[in-house]
Design a protein around this motif. Structure first.
Motif, PDB file in Angstrom:
ATOM      1  N   GLY A 112       0.833  -1.185   0.000  1.00 16.03           N
ATOM      2  CA  GLY A 112       0.000   0.000   0.000  1.00 16.03           C
ATOM      3  C   GLY A 112       0.868   1.236   0.000  1.00 16.03           C
ATOM      4  O   GLY A 112       2.046   1.187   0.352  1.00 16.03           O
ATOM      5  N   ALA A 119      -8.304  -1.490   4.778  1.00 16.50           N
ATOM      6  CA  ALA A 119      -9.221  -2.640   4.747  1.00 16.50           C
ATOM      7  C   ALA A 119     -10.645  -2.197   5.091  1.00 16.50           C
ATOM      8  O   ALA A 119     -11.615  -2.640   4.461  1.00 16.50           O
ATOM      9  CB  ALA A 119      -8.748  -3.726   5.714  1.00 16.50           C
ATOM     10  N   CYS A 131     -12.113  -0.303   2.118  1.00 15.45           N
ATOM     11  CA  CYS A 131     -12.502  -1.258   1.071  1.00 15.45           C
ATOM     12  C   CYS A 131     -13.798  -1.981   1.432  1.00 15.45           C
ATOM     13  O   CYS A 131     -14.670  -2.167   0.575  1.00 15.45           O
ATOM     14  CB  CYS A 131     -11.391  -2.275   0.825  1.00 15.45           C
ATOM     15  N   CYS A 171      -9.795  -6.599  -2.589  1.00 14.14           N
ATOM     16  CA  CYS A 171      -9.072  -6.231  -1.370  1.00 14.14           C
ATOM     17  C   CYS A 171      -9.071  -7.342  -0.322  1.00 14.14           C
ATOM     18  O   CYS A 171      -8.594  -7.125   0.797  1.00 14.14           O
ATOM     19  CB  CYS A 171      -9.694  -4.976  -0.749  1.00 14.14           C
ATOM     20  N   LEU A 231      -5.858  -8.066   1.576  1.00 13.28           N
ATOM     21  CA  LEU A 231      -5.464  -7.167   2.658  1.00 13.28           C
ATOM     22  C   LEU A 231      -6.149  -7.570   3.965  1.00 13.28           C
ATOM     23  O   LEU A 231      -5.503  -7.677   5.003  1.00 13.28           O
ATOM     24  CB  LEU A 231      -5.789  -5.713   2.309  1.00 13.28           C
ATOM     25  N   LEU A 242      -3.376   0.527  -3.389  1.00 13.68           N
ATOM     26  CA  LEU A 242      -3.211  -0.861  -2.935  1.00 13.68           C
ATOM     27  C   LEU A 242      -2.876  -1.719  -4.130  1.00 13.68           C
ATOM     28  O   LEU A 242      -3.378  -1.481  -5.235  1.00 13.68           O
ATOM     29  CB  LEU A 242      -4.521  -1.403  -2.341  1.00 13.68           C
ATOM     30  N   LYS A 261      -1.921  -6.040  -4.901  1.00 10.99           N
ATOM     31  CA  LYS A 261      -1.503  -7.389  -4.509  1.00 10.99           C
ATOM     32  C   LYS A 261      -0.076  -7.578  -5.023  1.00 10.99           C
ATOM     33  O   LYS A 261       0.321  -6.943  -6.003  1.00 10.99           O
ATOM     34  CB  LYS A 261      -2.457  -8.420  -5.134  1.00 10.99           C
TER      35      LYS A 261
END
Length: 181
Positions: free
Chosen positions: A88, A115, A118, A126, A129, A174, A176
């Motif tokens: 992030g 989080a 989201c 998300c 996370l 954010l 992955k």
């Protein structure tokens, strides 16, 4: 991003602070050199945080809860986070509120904030996370997440340098973990 000579000059002249953990310094330096940032200055957690006039990038150990950033910072700040299964980043512009920089357990605060955001807004993609929150609370880190965060920060820094609009706090970035070599 295509790099005209004008963009390269803007990147070389830009002043931006990138803040992350000691573990992230090498990754961040390597990624920032690719678009052309040259004057990368590292400040250790024991140093007083000052914003030197001729420095492009400052990396400090903020994610471990040692934030001595000045609330009067006059350059954009990019806060880099290793979230184990991803990364992030939060951008704080000079005119943005900076009280959140004083949060204890800053990495954990940022992960919980993102989080929650989201979940509230039903943002797709998300789940990784939310699934990482217990690892983050336990201090787990990931070399893949460090590389992903460094890559994100370099892209954000280059976009700021060339004048592109970027999301800034309360918005965030954010991602992955990327398959970076």
């Amino acid at each position: 991003m295509s790099m005209t000579s004008e963009k390269k000059c803007r990147i070389a002249d830009c002043q931006i602070a990138v803040i992350g953990t000691i573990k992230s310094i090498d990754c961040i330096k390597a990624e920032l050199k690719q678009p052309g940032f040259k004057h990368i200055h590292i400040i250790s957690p024991s140093d007083e945080m000052t914003m030197p006039g001729k420095v492009d990038i400052i990396v400090e150990n903020v994610n471990e809860g040692n934030s001595c950033l000045s609330k009067d910072a006059t350059i954009p700040l990019i806060l880099s986070f290793d979230f184990v299964n991803g990364a992030g980043a939060i951008v704080v512009m000079p005119y943005d509120e900076k009280d959140m920089l004083r949060k204890p357990k800053f990495r954990q605060w940022a992960a919980t904030y993102m989080a929650g955001y989201c979940a509230f807004w039903n943002v797709e993609g998300c789940d990784w996370l939310r699934d990482s929150l217990s690892d983050i609370r336990n201090g787990v880190t990931s070399s893949a997440a460090l590389k992903t965060a460094a890559h994100m920060c370099a892209r954000i820094a280059a976009n700021i340098a060339v004048g592109r609009e970027v999301k800034h706090f309360p918005r965030f970035y954010l991602c992955k973990n990327l398959e970076l070599v």
